[in-house]
Design an enzyme around this catalytic site. Structure first.
Site, PDB file in Angstrom:
ATOM      1  N   GLU A 102       0.943  -1.058   0.193  1.00  0.00           N
ATOM      2  CA  GLU A 102      -0.064  -0.071  -0.106  1.00  0.00           C
ATOM      3  C   GLU A 102       0.909   1.323  -0.013  1.00  0.00           C
ATOM      4  OE1 GLU A 102      -3.487  -0.109   2.664  1.00  0.00           O
ATOM      5  OE2 GLU A 102      -2.903  -1.959   3.449  1.00  0.00           O
ATOM      6  N   ASN A 103       0.185   2.573  -0.105  1.00  0.00           N
ATOM      7  CA  ASN A 103       0.807   3.473  -0.110  1.00  0.00           C
ATOM      8  C   ASN A 103       1.914   3.979  -1.014  1.00  0.00           C
ATOM      9  OD1 ASN A 103       1.164   6.186   1.177  1.00  0.00           O
ATOM     10  ND2 ASN A 103       0.712   5.296   3.337  1.00  0.00           N
TER      11      ASN A 103
END
Length: 538
Positions: free
Chosen positions: A375-376
């Site tokens: 993620e991110n």
């Protein structure tokens, strides 16, 4: 605008680097060393294009009846390359006709040139001089991220051919099957020998090349369940000489098609680093759940795995909890990464180092599966780290026969976004042999239709897997996972037990491979969502 300026600055730097490497061509015999230079064979014979991005088209062409089309995407520049034998200390002229935006022509490790915008075919030319011991050169074409399809025709590498080394390598020995799944076969072989040096191996399924590697093992993906395949391997040296084929080996993929996935996991998240964690074995007795996704393995002091980046892998509450779960007839899959924290992907500098970190987690618990929650911007929206994670997962899977690998990542309510599409495309291009692609269909906005959006997002993922890997509906569903959020999401969406039951029933009817939710810690006091998840059968 700043992103656009950075792109142009990077391209200008690349151009200046290429210009700095130009040399004055010395007289050379005019001989095009490239095979299939105008793609008139109607195939990509002689050329290798990244991620299946290259194709031969009949229009637009510069001459003849065929040309190359390179479909550059947000995650792939559509690089097409060809390696040929050359002579040391010799100057060569590389040229080609290209059409499109930010099209590059060059030689790997040497000079290159490009055009920012060519609405019609434009000629690019660059010269380079080989090194004192160089006996082969790889020429390439590629577009640029997000700039769309480019076209190329009449590519020429002029100069004397490399005739010093005409001895082919020996055939690779002892080709053997090291693992199978419903859609893949893993192979290994003994290294070939050569008078100068072996540079790589080509794996053939029947008479079709399906993989090119530099080492002595490969995993061929995109196969059909319960099907027999025959494989051979050829070695290649630095001068482009190709060995005879190895002895053939036959492998039959596992059963798993027709709606019967080979890997099924109902595994809600359990987080021992947050609040007052529930007793895992009590939850198991109350709900019938067998698997937990245990969060989160992060980085400690560089490329070292630790729970929450703080607690050691062994000797603490995490290990004792895993032992208790297993004593009660269950098991765990670690969640490596997540939204926040100091993650292994950016901290381990190479795929090999990252694979070593994953291996420490695998060895600590003799794991059957690992999940990388990507993620991110530090991992998911980072092309270098995406590729590092995929390559590391490929390494640990090859080193741990039977290990299942999972990728968990965000999604739009219609399916993967551009970064998710890139992740899937690169998984195919790198032959990472991922067993399950799990999406997180939430945080679309308050008031969202959580059942409808979950189904739409999953169907979008299914379609992407089909188009990328060539799978059937059943094969694609078997490689899919859903990781939801019980009750209220971060953006105020509400998933009720009734909605989660609908999602589980849909997942069962389509025989997907995995169902999870965040989290058991939030499922108090009745463990409703955990009990519903325990009814997932795939």
């Amino acid at each position: 605008m700043r992103t656009r300026n950075r792109l142009l600055a990077g391209l200008n730097a690349l151009l200046l680097a290429g210009l700095g490497a130009l040399t004055t061509p010395s007289p050379a015999h005019a001989a095009n060393l490239l095979s299939n230079p105008g793609f008139e064979s109607g195939t990509l014979s002689g050329w290798s294009c990244s991620g299946g991005t290259g194709s031969v088209v009949g229009s637009p062409v510069r001459s003849g009846t065929k040309a190359l089309a390179g479909a550059a995407t947000a995650g792939d520049t559509a690089r097409c390359a060809q390696r040929v034998p050359v002579q040391p200390n010799t100057t060569y002229s590389l040229s080609g006709w290209v059409r499109g935006s930010y099209v590059h022509l060059g030689v790997t490790g040497g000079a290159s040139t490009w055009t920012s915008s060519a609405s019609d075919y434009t000629r690019l030319t660059v010269s380079f001089t080989t090194g004192a011991t160089q006996t082969s050169a790889e020429v390439y074409l590629h577009g640029w991220y997000g700039q769309g399809t480019y076209h190329a025709d009449d590519i020429s590498l002029d100069g004397p051919g490399g005739g010093d080394d005409t001895q082919a390598p020996t055939a690779p020995g002892n080709l053997r099957v090291t693992g199978t799944s419903a859609t893949s076969v893993s192979l290994a072989w003994d290294a070939a020998t050569d008078n100068v040096g072996v540079t790589g191996y080509d794996v053939f399924r029947g008479g079709t090349p399906v993989a090119s590697v530099t080492g002595t093992q490969a995993t061929v993906t995109g196969l059909s369940p319960n099907t027999a395949y025959s494989f051979t391997v050829h070695a290649e040296d630095r001068a482009g000489n190709t060995s005879p084929a190895s002895a053939a080996v036959t492998a039959t993929t596992d059963e798993g098609g027709g709606g019967t996935p080979g890997f099924v996991q109902a595994a809600p998240y359990l987080y021992l680093g947050w609040g007052n964690p529930p007793n895992a074995t009590e939850v198991m007795r109350a709900t019938g759940i067998k698997w937990f996704t245990m969060a989160f393995v992060l980085a400690q002091n560089g490329c070292n795995p630790a729970w929450d980046g703080q607690r050691p892998l062994t000797g603490g509450v995490d290990e004792s909890t895993i032992k208790a779960i297993r004593a009660a007839g269950g098991d765990i899959v670690p969640s490596i990464g997540g939204w926040s924290g100091n993650k292994l992907g950016p901290n381990c500098s190479t795929p090999e180092a990252l694979a070593g970190a994953y291996q420490k987690v695998i060895d600590a618990y003799d794991l059957k599966a690992i999940d990388v929650d990507i993620e991110n911007t530090d991992e998911f929206e980072n092309a270098v780290v995406q590729d590092r994670i995929l390559t590391a997962l490929k390494i640990v899977k090859q080193n741990n026969p039977g290990l299942k690998t999972i990728l968990t990542f965000p999604t739009l309510n219609t399916g993967p976004n551009s970064w998710g599409n890139r992740l899937i495309e690169r998984a195919a291009a790198l032959q990472a042999d991922i067993d399950n692609f799990t999406v997180m269909p939430f945080n679309f906005g308050g008031g969202a239709d959580m059942y409808g959006n979950t189904v739409r997002a999953t169907e979008g993922l299914k379609n992407k897997l089909k188009s990328t890997f060539g799978w059937s509906d059943a094969e694609a569903y078997a490689h899919i996972g859903i990781s939801g959020m019980n009750d209220s999401s971060d953006t105020g969406e509400i998933t009720t037990p009734q909605i989660w039951t609908q999602i589980r029933d849909w997942a069962n009817s389509h025989h997907i491979g995995r169902l999870a939710f965040w989290s058991v810690n939030r499922d108090r006091p009745s463990w409703q969502f955990t009990s519903i998840t325990a009814g997932f059968t795939g």
